[in-house]
Design an enzyme around this catalytic site. Structure first.
Site, PDB file in Angstrom:
ATOM      1  N   LYS A   1     -11.080  -1.392   4.983  1.00 33.30           N
ATOM      2  CA  LYS A   1     -12.078  -1.846   4.000  1.00 33.30           C
ATOM      3  C   LYS A   1     -12.840  -3.012   4.628  1.00 33.30           C
ATOM      4  O   LYS A   1     -12.220  -3.880   5.261  1.00 33.30           O
ATOM      5  CB  LYS A   1     -11.305  -2.295   2.755  1.00 33.30           C
TER       6      LYS A   1
ATOM      7  N   SER B   1     -12.117  -0.338  -5.744  1.00 34.12           N
ATOM      8  CA  SER B   1     -13.166  -0.716  -4.813  1.00 34.12           C
ATOM      9  C   SER B   1     -12.885  -0.337  -3.365  1.00 34.12           C
ATOM     10  O   SER B   1     -13.786  -0.410  -2.541  1.00 34.12           O
ATOM     11  CB  SER B   1     -13.429  -2.212  -4.902  1.00 34.12           C
TER      12      SER B   1
ATOM     13  N   SER C   1      -7.631  -1.465  -7.071  1.00 32.90           N
ATOM     14  CA  SER C   1      -8.577  -0.995  -6.057  1.00 32.90           C
ATOM     15  C   SER C   1      -7.976  -0.201  -4.896  1.00 32.90           C
ATOM     16  O   SER C   1      -8.719   0.411  -4.139  1.00 32.90           O
ATOM     17  CB  SER C   1      -9.391  -2.167  -5.512  1.00 32.90           C
TER      18      SER C   1
END
Lengths: 464, 66
Positions: free
Chosen positions: A79, A155, A179
């Site tokens: 990420k 996310s 997330s």
């Protein structure tokens, strides 16, 4: 290509045994990304030059008779809130692109690299991690590889989508309110949110310090366990990182669910979901012969406390940027950050105090059970752009409700493995396997049992 | 909340005191979110906790009870 689409541990075995070369794995990884990412949009950065160098090092070590580590030659991606040496850590934002390039990798990237893994890039995410959908105004929508008309979840959107699409067998994400677990469920892969404080967060861009966790996503439970084991260990630059000995989880996986006391979460976790989400839990419970139900007390208030803590802490973190760069925020996060900056301190402190009380109540439940099962999301991946979720007669806002079942657990930092349940031609769902603090091994054992039984599976997506 | 809250006035006062002007084009969304936050926070605020019952620890260690 066949090996590349396999598990991390299979790739590592092939590389360590000399059956294949890390450079060949990297070359087919690059092909796979080129073939699928035009549609999926999981990657925001590729780090192929350093990857080539690392793969070469691995191959030289094997040729010289040395062991490059348990993740030898395994491609992975992170990420883009993880520091990657030489890149500004964008954290899904436009604003952070003005930051100086990171001078070194995040601690967890270094630990995976030391185990022989090969970083191939940074992944799309919701702006500043304040997202459950996978939509991002700056980097574009990250799409679900099982059906690109649908959301990846967020996310850690790119982390879920890149693993599901078979671009990489392993990715790192972060989970503050769900997330890691939401994209794992919507993309149909395994994800681990460890105990709060287990993995050091040094070298990552924060969202909400009280609730931020880091963890792996993969298509196999063994890959979660191996990567988790090599990432553990105290990190002095994260104040919340606990001084705990390394818990060897990979070596206990084969024990399965034997002897574990398990229950399904009732009440709150039985409501507010579409039937298919509850059916996934029932399927998992049946496979494990779980008949008991427990009630996690005050789960709704736990979620509310997590909401208040998140909005207050994250807005305080961003307040200077909110003053000076307002227009550069993603419209989907901007109003929430602006509003959070106006929240009175007394609300925030009460939420923190409630969290302590709630933690103690939930911990007490674990005197009688080892594992609690709950849905990960109230529905399978909604279509991109959807704003509302219909639950029977009721219509609720989609964005916050994707975290309905994940927020009450991360609020108190208990570890969770998401086990994906695929449903023929329909989009997958996930089941949360929740354990007591510091017992990631038990949640991983149950997930491994489900994978062995064929109840939880994570096939490479064929939608792209 | 016993007395109806004037969220418009609160937004103006709070944004002034934290020096965070809310531009007119963002105001409606921010106001709505502030009201949603107040409703969510109310469920936590109303929950009774004794003074000695729960500390707001800055470092949170799961697995350890008070």
């Amino acid at each position: 290509m066949t090996v590349t689409l396999g598990s991390a541990f299979e790739i590592a075995a092939a590389v360590r045994g000399g059956a294949t070369k890390a450079r060949d794995i990297l070359a087919s990884t690059k092909e796979r990304i080129e073939a699928t990412d035009g549609v999926v949009n999981a990657f925001t950065d590729l780090t192929l030059v350093r990857a080539e160098k690392k793969a070469q090092e691995i191959d030289m070590m094997v040729a010289a008779g040395h062991d490059p580590g348990p993740l030898a030659g395994v491609p992975f991606a992170v990420k883009n809130l993880f520091d990657i040496e030489g890149l500004p850590t964008r954290a899904g934002s436009k604003i952070n692109r003005d930051r100086a390039p990171a001078v070194e990798d995040a601690v967890l990237i270094r630990r995976l690299s030391d185990a022989g893994a090969v970083l191939v890039g940074g992944l799309n995410m919701g702006e500043y991690a304040y997202d459950f959908t996978g939509e991002n105004a700056h980097d574009g929508i990250c799409r679900n590889p099982h059906n690109p008309a649908h959301m990846s979840g967020g996310s850690s959107s790119g982390s879920g989508a890149a693993v599901a699409a078979g671009m990489v067998p392993l990715a790192l994400g972060s989970d503050t309110n769900g997330s890691i677990r939401v994209p794992s469920a919507l993309c149909g892969i395994f994800g681990l949110k460890p105990t709060y404080g287990r993995l050091p967060r040094s070298g990552t861009f924060p969202f909400c310090d009280s609730l931020d966790h880091l963890g792996p996503l993969a298509r196999s439970v063994r890959d979660l366990a191996i990567s988790f084991d090599v990432m553990q260990g105290y990190g002095p630059h994260d104040a919340a990182c606990a001084r705990k000995p390394v818990l060897e989880t990979a070596e206990t996986l084969d024990a399965g669910a034997n002897g574990l006391r398990m229950a399904v979460a009732g009440d709150y976790f039985n409501r507010g979901a579409r039937p298919e989400a509850l059916e996934a839990v029932a399927k998992v419970a049946a496979a494990l012969s779980v008949t008991r139900e427990v009630v996690i007390p005050e789960a709704a208030r736990g979620r509310a406390a997590a909401f208040v803590i998140t909005t207050s802490e994250s807005s305080a973190l961003h307040i200077d940027r909110l003053r000076t760069r307002t227009a550069d925020f993603d419209p989907d996060t901007r109003y929430r950050f602006l509003s959070g900056a106006l929240v009175p301190a007394a609300w925030y402190i009460k939420a923190q105090r409630f969290r302590r009380w709630y933690h103690d109540q939930v911990l007490a439940l674990f005197k009688d059970v080892d594992i609690i099962l709950a849905p990960a999301t109230p529905c399978a991946a909604p279509q991109v752009g959807e704003k509302f979720l219909t639950l029977g007669e009721e219509t609720v806002p989609l964005r916050p409700n994707l975290g309905l079942f994940t927020q009450p657990i991360s609020c108190i930092g208990f570890p969770v493995v998401v086990a994906p349940v695929h449903r023929g031609g329909d989009l997958p769902l996930g089941v949360q396997i929740i354990a007591a603090p510091w017992r990631e091994d038990l949640a991983l054992r149950v997930a491994a049992e489900l994978q062995r039984l064929g109840v939880a599976t994570a096939p490479v997506a064929t939608g792209v | 909340m016993a007395v109806p809250v004037d969220f418009d006035a609160y937004l103006d006062a709070a944004s002034a005191i934290v020096d965070l002007p809310i531009a007119p084009e963002y105001r409606a969304e921010v106001l709505a979110n502030l009201q949603r936050t107040a409703a969510i926070a109310a469920t936590v605020i109303e929950f009774p906790l004794a003074d000695e019952e729960a500390e707001a620890a800055s470092v949170f260690c799961p697995g350890e009870t008070e």
